[in-house]
Design a protein around this motif. Sequence first.
Motif, PDB file in Angstrom:
ATOM      1  N   VAL A 352      -0.526   8.710  20.200  1.00  0.00           N
ATOM      2  CA  VAL A 352      -1.463   7.619  19.962  1.00  0.00           C
ATOM      3  C   VAL A 352      -2.464   7.657  21.123  1.00  0.00           C
ATOM      4  CG1 VAL A 352      -1.638   5.084  19.956  1.00  0.00           C
ATOM      5  CG2 VAL A 352       0.270   6.210  18.790  1.00  0.00           C
ATOM      6  N   PRO A 353      -3.752   7.352  20.878  1.00  0.00           N
ATOM      7  CA  PRO A 353      -4.694   7.352  22.006  1.00  0.00           C
ATOM      8  C   PRO A 353      -4.191   6.456  23.136  1.00  0.00           C
ATOM      9  CG  PRO A 353      -5.886   7.171  19.947  1.00  0.00           C
ATOM     10  CD  PRO A 353      -4.421   7.070  19.598  1.00  0.00           C
ATOM     11  N   SER A 354      -4.272   6.967  24.341  1.00  0.00           N
ATOM     12  CA  SER A 354      -3.691   6.222  25.466  1.00  0.00           C
ATOM     13  C   SER A 354      -4.463   4.949  25.769  1.00  0.00           C
ATOM     14  CB  SER A 354      -3.625   7.118  26.709  1.00  0.00           C
ATOM     15  OG  SER A 354      -4.927   7.539  27.054  1.00  0.00           O
ATOM     16  N   SER A 355      -5.664   4.807  25.211  1.00  0.00           N
ATOM     17  CA  SER A 355      -6.440   3.580  25.455  1.00  0.00           C
ATOM     18  C   SER A 355      -6.058   2.461  24.480  1.00  0.00           C
ATOM     19  CB  SER A 355      -7.944   3.895  25.299  1.00  0.00           C
ATOM     20  OG  SER A 355      -8.198   4.399  23.998  1.00  0.00           O
ATOM     21  N   TYR A 356      -5.159   2.755  23.538  1.00  0.00           N
ATOM     22  CA  TYR A 356      -4.866   1.781  22.479  1.00  0.00           C
ATOM     23  C   TYR A 356      -3.711   0.863  22.864  1.00  0.00           C
ATOM     24  CZ  TYR A 356      -7.827   3.833  18.813  1.00  0.00           C
ATOM     25  OH  TYR A 356      -8.874   4.262  18.048  1.00  0.00           O
ATOM     26  N   PRO A 357      -3.767  -0.389  22.382  1.00  0.00           N
ATOM     27  CA  PRO A 357      -2.625  -1.283  22.574  1.00  0.00           C
ATOM     28  C   PRO A 357      -1.389  -0.689  21.896  1.00  0.00           C
ATOM     29  CG  PRO A 357      -4.525  -2.470  21.691  1.00  0.00           C
ATOM     30  CD  PRO A 357      -4.874  -1.027  21.666  1.00  0.00           C
ATOM     31  N   GLY A 358      -0.279  -0.744  22.593  1.00  0.00           N
ATOM     32  CA  GLY A 358       0.977  -0.252  22.013  1.00  0.00           C
ATOM     33  C   GLY A 358       1.286   1.183  22.369  1.00  0.00           C
ATOM     34  N   TYR A 359       0.358   1.841  23.081  1.00  0.00           N
ATOM     35  CA  TYR A 359       0.615   3.249  23.441  1.00  0.00           C
ATOM     36  C   TYR A 359       1.691   3.321  24.526  1.00  0.00           C
ATOM     37  CZ  TYR A 359       0.053   7.495  26.223  1.00  0.00           C
ATOM     38  OH  TYR A 359       0.298   8.642  26.936  1.00  0.00           O
ATOM     39  N   VAL A 360       2.559   4.303  24.412  1.00  0.00           N
ATOM     40  CA  VAL A 360       3.469   4.625  25.517  1.00  0.00           C
ATOM     41  C   VAL A 360       3.530   6.150  25.646  1.00  0.00           C
ATOM     42  CG1 VAL A 360       5.009   2.612  25.320  1.00  0.00           C
ATOM     43  CG2 VAL A 360       5.499   4.674  24.006  1.00  0.00           C
ATOM     44  N   ALA A 361       3.778   6.587  26.874  1.00  0.00           N
ATOM     45  CA  ALA A 361       4.039   8.021  27.092  1.00  0.00           C
ATOM     46  C   ALA A 361       5.554   8.175  27.067  1.00  0.00           C
ATOM     47  CB  ALA A 361       3.481   8.468  28.428  1.00  0.00           C
ATOM     48  N   PRO A 362       6.109   8.753  26.014  1.00  0.00           N
ATOM     49  CA  PRO A 362       7.569   8.846  25.913  1.00  0.00           C
ATOM     50  C   PRO A 362       8.169   9.671  27.058  1.00  0.00           C
ATOM     51  CG  PRO A 362       6.538   9.364  23.818  1.00  0.00           C
ATOM     52  CD  PRO A 362       5.452   9.317  24.836  1.00  0.00           C
ATOM     53  N   GLU A 363       9.458   9.463  27.243  1.00  0.00           N
ATOM     54  CA  GLU A 363      10.151  10.185  28.317  1.00  0.00           C
ATOM     55  C   GLU A 363      10.113  11.692  28.076  1.00  0.00           C
ATOM     56  OE1 GLU A 363      14.602   9.865  29.765  1.00  0.00           O
ATOM     57  OE2 GLU A 363      13.640   7.881  29.596  1.00  0.00           O
ATOM     58  N   THR A 364      10.320  12.082  26.829  1.00  0.00           N
ATOM     59  CA  THR A 364      10.274  13.513  26.502  1.00  0.00           C
ATOM     60  C   THR A 364       8.842  14.015  26.601  1.00  0.00           C
ATOM     61  OG1 THR A 364      12.054  13.170  24.932  1.00  0.00           O
ATOM     62  CG2 THR A 364      10.812  15.220  24.706  1.00  0.00           C
ATOM     63  N   GLN A 365       8.644  15.049  27.367  1.00  0.00           N
ATOM     64  CA  GLN A 365       7.317  15.658  27.481  1.00  0.00           C
ATOM     65  C   GLN A 365       7.479  17.175  27.398  1.00  0.00           C
ATOM     66  OE1 GLN A 365       4.239  14.210  27.659  1.00  0.00           O
ATOM     67  NE2 GLN A 365       5.188  12.189  27.440  1.00  0.00           N
ATOM     68  N   TYR A 366       6.417  17.851  27.032  1.00  0.00           N
ATOM     69  CA  TYR A 366       6.472  19.307  26.887  1.00  0.00           C
ATOM     70  C   TYR A 366       5.452  19.958  27.827  1.00  0.00           C
ATOM     71  CZ  TYR A 366       9.093  17.934  22.765  1.00  0.00           C
ATOM     72  OH  TYR A 366      10.019  17.357  21.925  1.00  0.00           O
ATOM     73  N   GLU A 367       5.801  20.020  29.088  1.00  0.00           N
ATOM     74  CA  GLU A 367       4.901  20.664  30.047  1.00  0.00           C
ATOM     75  C   GLU A 367       4.826  22.164  29.754  1.00  0.00           C
ATOM     76  OE1 GLU A 367       7.490  18.812  31.289  1.00  0.00           O
ATOM     77  OE2 GLU A 367       6.377  16.990  31.840  1.00  0.00           O
ATOM     78  N   HIS A 368       3.756  22.769  30.228  1.00  0.00           N
ATOM     79  CA  HIS A 368       3.609  24.219  30.047  1.00  0.00           C
ATOM     80  C   HIS A 368       4.712  24.925  30.834  1.00  0.00           C
ATOM     81  CE1 HIS A 368       1.974  28.125  29.524  1.00  0.00           C
ATOM     82  NE2 HIS A 368       1.528  28.265  30.757  1.00  0.00           N
ATOM     83  N   ASP A 369       5.616  25.552  30.136  1.00  0.00           N
ATOM     84  CA  ASP A 369       6.760  26.179  30.780  1.00  0.00           C
ATOM     85  C   ASP A 369       7.184  27.395  29.938  1.00  0.00           C
ATOM     86  OD1 ASP A 369       9.140  26.924  31.906  1.00  0.00           O
ATOM     87  OD2 ASP A 369       9.935  24.889  32.106  1.00  0.00           O
ATOM     88  N   PRO A 370       6.551  28.547  30.182  1.00  0.00           N
ATOM     89  CA  PRO A 370       6.838  29.722  29.342  1.00  0.00           C
ATOM     90  C   PRO A 370       8.307  30.121  29.338  1.00  0.00           C
ATOM     91  CG  PRO A 370       4.918  30.119  30.730  1.00  0.00           C
ATOM     92  CD  PRO A 370       5.524  28.833  31.188  1.00  0.00           C
ATOM     93  N   GLU A 371       8.981  29.929  30.466  1.00  0.00           N
ATOM     94  CA  GLU A 371      10.398  30.332  30.509  1.00  0.00           C
ATOM     95  C   GLU A 371      11.235  29.467  29.575  1.00  0.00           C
ATOM     96  OE1 GLU A 371      11.823  30.439  34.502  1.00  0.00           O
ATOM     97  OE2 GLU A 371      10.366  31.982  35.082  1.00  0.00           O
ATOM     98  N   LYS A 372      10.950  28.172  29.608  1.00  0.00           N
ATOM     99  CA  LYS A 372      11.682  27.267  28.734  1.00  0.00           C
ATOM    100  C   LYS A 372      11.350  27.566  27.268  1.00  0.00           C
ATOM    101  CE  LYS A 372      13.129  22.483  28.775  1.00  0.00           C
ATOM    102  NZ  LYS A 372      12.912  21.162  29.367  1.00  0.00           N
ATOM    103  N   ALA A 373      10.072  27.876  27.034  1.00  0.00           N
ATOM    104  CA  ALA A 373       9.652  28.223  25.666  1.00  0.00           C
ATOM    105  C   ALA A 373      10.413  29.456  25.182  1.00  0.00           C
ATOM    106  CB  ALA A 373       8.145  28.470  25.634  1.00  0.00           C
ATOM    107  N   ALA A 374      10.533  30.457  26.058  1.00  0.00           N
ATOM    108  CA  ALA A 374      11.241  31.689  25.681  1.00  0.00           C
ATOM    109  C   ALA A 374      12.716  31.383  25.400  1.00  0.00           C
ATOM    110  CB  ALA A 374      11.103  32.724  26.788  1.00  0.00           C
ATOM    111  N   ALA A 375      13.299  30.524  26.225  1.00  0.00           N
ATOM    112  CA  ALA A 375      14.711  30.177  26.025  1.00  0.00           C
ATOM    113  C   ALA A 375      14.908  29.444  24.703  1.00  0.00           C
ATOM    114  CB  ALA A 375      15.191  29.322  27.194  1.00  0.00           C
ATOM    115  N   LEU A 376      13.983  28.544  24.379  1.00  0.00           N
ATOM    116  CA  LEU A 376      14.089  27.798  23.113  1.00  0.00           C
ATOM    117  C   LEU A 376      13.933  28.743  21.912  1.00  0.00           C
ATOM    118  CD1 LEU A 376      12.058  24.644  24.147  1.00  0.00           C
ATOM    119  CD2 LEU A 376      14.380  24.592  23.207  1.00  0.00           C
TER     120      LEU A 376
END
Lengths: 555, 299
Positions: A352-376
Motif C-alpha cells: 500500500v502506498p506508504s503515504s496512505y492511512p492504514g499503511y504498515v511496513a510488515p515485519e517480513t521484508q525481502y532485501e536484496h540477498d542473492p545468496e538467500k535467493a539461491a538457497a530458496l
Amino acid sequence: MGQSKVTAAAALAAMALSGPLYAQDLLFLAEDVPAGLNYDGPAAAIPTSQTGMVNVLEPLVGYATQAANDTGVITPDFDSFEGRLAESWSFDEASLTWTFTLRQGVVGCNGATFNADDVIYTFERAKSVSGAAPIGWFLSNVASIAGFTPDVFGDEAARALGPEVQKIDDYTVTITQSEPNALFLPVLTIFGLYIFDKEVMEANATDEDPWSHDFANNTDVAGFGAYCVERWTKDDEIVLAANPDYYRGAPAIERVVMKRVPQSSNRVVILRTGQAQLVQGLTPREYDSLRDADGIEVGGVSGNENLFVHMNFDVEPFDNPLVRKAIAHAIPRDQIIQNAYFGQATPWEGHVPSSYPGYVAPETQYEHDPEKAAALLAEAGYPEGAGLEAFGEAFQLSYVAEKETTLGPIVNAISTAMRGLGIPVELNPIPQTQYGDRQLVKRDLPFAINDQEKPIGVDAGYASQLFFVSPEKGGLNNMVNYRNEAFDEMWSKARVESDTAKRDVMLAEMQGMLMDDVAWAPVVEYTTQWAYSDSLKGLQWHPDNSIRFFDLSFE
Amino acid sequence: MSLPADLQRAEAPPARRIDWLFWIGVSIVSVVVFLALFAPYVVPYDPTLAAHRPSMPPPALSDWPGLWWGRLTGAIEAPPHWFGTDANGFDLFSRVISAPRVDLTIALVANALSLFLGVLLGLVAGYFRNLLTEGMMRVSDVLQSFPVFISAMILVALAGRSTTNIVIALALLYTPIYIRLTRAEVMTQRVRGYVEAARALGNRESVIALRHVLPNSLAPALIQSSVTIGFAILLTAGLSFVGAGVRPPAPEWGLMISTGANQIILGEWWPSVFPGIAISLTVFGFAVLGNALERRYES
C-alpha cells in the motif's frame, strides 16, 4: 549550434502541431491524450484518459487542500472533505443513510442546470454495468452502497436502481449503505463516481447504447466540470475550453491544449523552448536536467506511485511461494533506485502506498540477498535455476514498450540479477493496450513489471479490495490471481469495522499476509513529478495523479 | 624507326590500378564477418549484462594509449569501457562489436532465402514464358511496388516480433529483386548457341535450364547479394529502431540507436553515435563491395 538548431526545429514543430495559441492558453504535453472519457469504458485505467475525465466532470465531494510542499506542489488533506456538487451532507447512523444537499445554480457546458436527476442518472448508469469496465459499480460496491452487489452481473433485475439512491427533491438526494463503511466519502472523491449531465448524456443515447458509452468513449462527455471539450482527436490532442459558468468561478486559463508527444526527450525540448508550459511523464534524469533550467520549475510529491514485480499465482512456477520469495530477494532495489531513478525513489516495504492511512511496513521484508535467493530456489527444487528452463514462456518479463526509456534500465537490472541465479528471464516489451488488456481483463500475464497501479482511494482497505481480494469476491484489478481465504475473511470484517483503531489492526495483519505470500514483490515508491514554466502557479497533486487545470493560473 | 605515339600507347601493357573501393569493401565485410563469428570470444564484457555504472562517457581519445598500455601491462585490472556505457549500464563497446552476430545473421539468412527463391522463380519465369509465369511476374511487380520498410513493419507486426519472422519478412520482400534480375539474364542466355547445342543433343528443357542456363545466369544475382545484405542490415536496424525488430536487450545496432536517442537531449551522444558509425560503415562496406563486383563483372 547543433543544440540551438534542434531547439528551433522543436519550437517550430510545436507551433505547427498545436495550432494557434492565445494569450491565456496552456500547452500541456503528455505521453498520450485521452483514449476515452468514459470511466466505465475501456480507457478508464489509462492515466491520460483520467486527466480528461477529471477536468470535464465534477464530484459530489472532494478533499480540502493543505499548504504546498517544498517543491511548490499543493497536496490534499486526506482528513478533511469539502463540498463540490454537494453543498453539505449528513449521516444517520441508525439507517446508514447519507443525505446530500446539492448545490444550486451549477451550469454545465451545454447550459443544463445540475440537480438531483443527474445524481440519480449517474448511479443508475453505474449499476447498469453496461460499460466495458464497471468502475462506477465497483466504487459503489467498495463504499457498501446498498444494492451494488455482484448480483448485478447475473440478474438483470438487480441492475435497476432502487431506493438506495433516492431523490428527495430537486436538490436533495439520499444514499443508503448496506453496512457501515469508512470508505464512503473517500470513494465519492474518485473520478469513477463523478456526476454526469443527464440531459446531454441522454440526448446522445441510442437504442443499442442507452447509457451513451459510445458517445463518452469517442466523442465527448457531459458533466459540470471546469472545462468543456472543444476538440478531441485521439492519439493527437484534446482541446479543453473553460466553462465560463463553472460554479467555483471561471477558470483562470481559458483554453488548455493537451498534446501527445510520445518521446519524453521531445517534451523536454519543447518545454525548454517555452512553447509548452507544462509536461509530464519524463524520466528522472530528464527532470534533473530541468531543475536548473531558466524559466522552468520541477515540482513533485511522494504520492502513491510505485513499481513492483508481478508474478501470476495461476502460472507455474509462480504458484510456488519459494520461487516467489527467491525472486523477491533477487531484485536489486538499491541498484534500481540509483541507476534508474537517480535517487528519486525509496524502497517500497509494503503493498500500500506508504503515504496512505492504514499503511504498515510488515515485519517480513525481502532485501536484496542473492545468496538467500539461491538457497530458496534450491529449496524449491531448482538449484542454480536447473529445471526452470522448462518454464521459458513464464519467465518472459513483460513491460509496457512505450515506457522503454524509464523501464528499460529497471528490467535490465532485474534480468541481469535473475540470470546470475540461473533464472532464465527474457524481456518482453508489449504495447500499453495489450499490457492493459492482459493485466486487467485476461489476467494472464505470468511475469511483469508494473509502475502504473495506484489505488486512488486513499486507504489501505481500498487498495486491498482493488488488488488483492479474490477475483471471485470482487477484486477488480487482482492481476496476479491472488487468492487467500483468510485475507478475504479479514477484509470482510475490516470493511465494516467502524472503530478505526481496530480496523487498522486488521489492515496491518492483512498487509502482513500479502508480504508473507509475496502477493506482489514490491520494489520502489517513486516521486510523481511535473516540469512547468515558472509563470504557472497553483499546481496540485491529486491521488489519481491527474492535473486539474482549474487549479492553475499564469502569474 | 620509331612507332607513332598513339600506336606505342596502344601496345603498352595496361597499368595495374588498385581497386581501392573493392579492397575497402572486402576489409569492412571481413571485419564484420569476423565479429559475427567470434564476437563472444573477444568482447570484454557480456553485452547483455547491465552490471556497470550507467551513462558513463567514453574515455577521451588522448587517454586511449595509456589505457591500452595499462591493460597490456596489467596495471588496469578491468577492461575500460572504450565506448562508454548506456543508460541501462551495458558496456557499449561489447554491444557494438556483438551486434553483427544478430544483424549479419538475419541479413545473411534472409538474403540466402530470397536468393534461392528468387533465382529459382526467375529461372522458371525467364525460361518457360507462359501465362502462369507472366502472372507470377505481375505478382512480383505488385510486391515491389510497396515501400520495403513499411511492408516489413506490417509483416512483422502481423506475424509477431521475433527473429524468425524478421528473416521471413525480409526474405519475402527481397525475393522479387532476384526474380527480376535472374529472369532478365535467363532471357538473354536462352537464345545463346550453347542452349541450341544442348537442345540438339536431345537434352530435356528442364535439364538445359538447370544445368546450362542457370549457372550462366547467376552472376547478377550473386553481385546483387552484397548490396542486399547491406540493405537487409539497415532494414533490420530500422525495424528495431521503431520497435518492430529484435527484442531488448539483444545487442543490435538499431535498438542501440533507438535507446540512445532519448539520451542525446541530456548530452549523452555516445549510446547512439557508436552503433550509428558501425552500421554506416557496414552498409557502406557491403555497398562498395557489390559495386566493385558489378564493375568487374561488366568489364
